[in-house]
Enzyme design. Structure first.
Site, PDB file in Angstrom:
ATOM      1  N   GLY A  14       0.782  -1.237   0.000  1.00 27.01           N
ATOM      2  CA  GLY A  14       0.000   0.000   0.000  1.00 27.01           C
ATOM      3  C   GLY A  14       0.808   1.280   0.000  1.00 27.01           C
ATOM      4  CB  SER A  20       1.419   5.890   1.253  1.00 24.69           C
ATOM      5  OG  SER A  20       1.119   6.075  -0.114  1.00 24.69           O
ATOM      6  CB  ILE A  21      -1.111   5.453   6.187  1.00 21.00           C
ATOM      7  CG1 ILE A  21      -2.004   6.711   6.306  1.00 21.00           C
ATOM      8  CG2 ILE A  21      -0.968   4.773   7.548  1.00 21.00           C
ATOM      9  CD1 ILE A  21      -3.455   6.425   6.685  1.00 21.00           C
ATOM     10  CG  ASP A  65      -4.266  -4.941  -9.247  1.00 19.55           C
ATOM     11  OD1 ASP A  65      -5.127  -5.278  -8.406  1.00 19.55           O
ATOM     12  OD2 ASP A  65      -4.502  -4.154 -10.181  1.00 19.55           O
ATOM     13  CE1 TYR A 156     -13.683   6.256   3.984  1.00 19.00           C
ATOM     14  CE2 TYR A 156     -14.852   4.688   5.347  1.00 19.00           C
ATOM     15  CZ  TYR A 156     -13.700   5.078   4.695  1.00 19.00           C
ATOM     16  OH  TYR A 156     -12.576   4.288   4.763  1.00 19.00           O
ATOM     17  CE  LYS A 163     -10.901   1.490   5.106  1.00 18.10           C
ATOM     18  NZ  LYS A 163      -9.629   0.824   4.733  1.00 18.10           N
ATOM     19  CB  ILE A 192      -3.922  11.100   7.444  1.00 23.31           C
ATOM     20  CG1 ILE A 192      -3.889  10.729   8.935  1.00 23.31           C
ATOM     21  CG2 ILE A 192      -2.531  11.480   6.951  1.00 23.31           C
ATOM     22  CD1 ILE A 192      -3.044   9.499   9.249  1.00 23.31           C
TER      23      ILE A 192
END
Ligand code: NAD
Ligand code: IMJ
Length: 259
Positions: A14, A20-21, A65, A156, A163, A192
């Protein structure tokens, strides 16, 4: 430089760019002595992620991917050659169609719903199945989630439903993998400004609202999320599995906030 992950090998999925986190998590893992394998999503990201991988001294940077089962098989086979023992996995991947994050939820198409589920929730199951045979000493799998899984957050939408499925998948995976000494957890991060947030309508308003209402009166820093990921991947978290840990300046406890 710390030592919390000394001698451990971590696979991080990711990283798209330095915002990116997953990049913040990768940096913190290296700081704590882990060796890294990174993946990127397709040719378009290869150069950037290879550069970030070189900077972090990653032992490998591989294409994956998560919607292609062949990519997951190839990933597992390459890892089996190069890093036959994995200790930690970080899944930091989500995707939904942009229009599904701006129109009313009731308008979500079947295709859009299934795409969000496939990339953002099912992929954790597929990745876990592919790599757990390499986690021969046990270890830790950590994914990233958001409060929209259990509360309605404007726009969202289909991602909130994905999620919710992701967090439930964490619990079922934790149950399946506990006997192998593999722990599975989620970190629920506050908003973020990453590439996955920049295009979102009114995102700055979300950041402002959260920073005025959260107990800590500020927004979430990716480095704080990364340090929680270090904890979960480390032996300090040996008794923690199936959980969702909030790293959100406390925002999720607030009922009616009047700042
Ligand atoms: P990001 O855009 O940097 O990361 C999203 C990653 O998902 C990218 O690296 C992208 O390549 C990857 N991805 C998407 N489809 C993929 C596919 N088919 N195969 C492989 N990879 C794929 O954004 P981010 O904010 O760092 O997001 C990382 C995670 O954190 C996501 O799960 C997101 O839901 C979660 N999260 C983000 C926030 C936030 O406010 N930014 C808050 C809480 C949770
Ligand atoms: C995303 C959409 C709407 C509201 C949102 C977000 N809030 C937050 C996010 C309040 C914090 C970011 N987030 C938690 C995500 O999981 C983002 C996922 C995402 C973002 C995009 C944007 C670009 C695109 N598809 C996406 N798919 C998933 O085309």
């Amino acid at each position: 430089m710390g030592e919390l992950l000394r001698g451990k090998t971590a696979l991080v999925l990711g990283v798209a760019n330095k915002w990116s986190i997953a990049y913040a998590i990768s940096s913190a893992f290296v700081r704590e002595g882990a060796s890294l394998v990174l993946t990127y999503q397709g040719e378009r990201q290869r150069e950037t992620v290879e550069e970030l991988g070189a900077e972090l001294k990653a032992s490998e940077v591989l294409n994956c991917d998560v919607t292609r089962s062949g990519d997951l098989d190839t990933l597992a086979a390459s890892l089996n050659q190069s890093s036959p023992v994995l200790d930690a996995v970080v899944h930091s991947i989500a995707f939904a169609n942009k229009e599904d994050l701006s129109h009313p939820f009731i308008e979500t198409s079947r295709e859009g719903y299934l795409l969000a589920q496939e990339v953002s929730a099912y992929s954790l199951v597929a990745v876990s199945r592919a790599v757990t045979p390499l986690m021969k000493r046990g270890g830790s799998i950590t994914t990233l989630t958001y409060l929209g899984s259990t509360r309605v957050v404007q726009n969202y939408n289909v991602m909130g439903v994905a999620k919710a499925a992701l967090e439930a998948s964490v619990r079922y995976l934790a149950s399946d993998l506990g006997s192998a000494g593999i722990r599975v957890n989620a970190i629920s991060a506050g908003p973020i400004k990453t590439a996955s947030a920049r295009g979102i309508k009114d995102f700055s308003k979300v950041l402002d609202a959260v920073s005025s209402l959260a107990p800590l009166r500020r927004s979430t820093d990716p480095a704080e999320v990364a340090d929680a990921a270090v904890f979960l991947a480390s032996d300090l978290a040996r008794g923690v599995t199936g959980n969702t840990v909030f790293v959100d300046a406390g925002f999720q406890i607030v009922g009616l906030g009047l700042s």
